[in-house]
Design a protein around this motif. Structure first.
Motif, PDB file in Angstrom:
ATOM      1  N   TRP A  18       0.802  -1.184  -0.009  1.00  0.00           N
ATOM      2  CA  TRP A  18      -0.073  -0.012  -0.014  1.00  0.00           C
ATOM      3  C   TRP A  18       0.781   1.234   0.062  1.00  0.00           C
ATOM      4  N   ARG A  19       0.780   1.939  -1.205  1.00  0.00           N
ATOM      5  CA  ARG A  19       1.469   3.091  -1.345  1.00  0.00           C
ATOM      6  C   ARG A  19       3.115   2.935  -1.067  1.00  0.00           C
ATOM      7  N   GLY A  20       3.729   1.676  -1.279  1.00  0.00           N
ATOM      8  CA  GLY A  20       5.049   1.499  -1.117  1.00  0.00           C
ATOM      9  C   GLY A  20       5.342   0.866   0.029  1.00  0.00           C
ATOM     10  N   ALA A  21       4.421   0.636   0.932  1.00  0.00           N
ATOM     11  CA  ALA A  21       4.553  -0.098   2.352  1.00  0.00           C
ATOM     12  C   ALA A  21       4.436  -1.331   2.156  1.00  0.00           C
ATOM     13  N   GLU A  22       4.993  -2.452   2.824  1.00  0.00           N
ATOM     14  CA  GLU A  22       4.566  -3.659   2.718  1.00  0.00           C
ATOM     15  C   GLU A  22       3.487  -3.606   4.090  1.00  0.00           C
ATOM     16  N   VAL A  23       2.468  -4.426   3.786  1.00  0.00           N
ATOM     17  CA  VAL A  23       1.340  -4.459   4.738  1.00  0.00           C
ATOM     18  C   VAL A  23       0.754  -6.061   4.885  1.00  0.00           C
TER      19      VAL A  23
END
Length: 107
Positions: A18-23
């Motif tokens: 999500w927007r470059g973040a691992e979630v």
């Protein structure tokens, strides 16, 4: 489609971006809602609790998906899994590291 990274009695966890973040996306098992109406209330309570927590020692909450049949909680992804899983797998973990985990949990 990505394979799940974990599964529990209430849901399946997938790794996402999500927007470059691992979630981590914890999807509630839709069959549970059909079997027990209280599950929705429990999901919404967990969402409210997570939304109100802001602490460096607690997994960060990104948001929730409230589309029927796809109820999900989105949190930061922990590459080593849960603390309980890590402790079960690492039998030779140094005492001082275990102590650090206990102190961080208490905070």
């Amino acid at each position: 489609y990505t394979p799940p990274v974990g599964e529990g009695s209430f849901g399946t966890v997938y790794k996402g971006d999500w927007r470059g973040a691992e979630v981590a996306v914890k999807m509630l098992k839709s069959t549970l809602l059909d079997q027990d109406e209280s599950v929705l209330g429990e999901f919404l309570r967990e969402m409210d609790i997570m939304r109100g927590l802001r602490c460096e020692f607690i997994v960060g909450f990104f948001g929730a998906v409230l589309v029927p049949g796809r109820l999900s909680l989105v949190t930061e992804f922990c590459s080593m899994g849960s603390l309980s899983t890590l402790l079960r797998k690492q039998h030779n973990m140094p005492f001082l590291l275990k102590l650090r985990f206990v102190i961080d949990c208490a905070r």
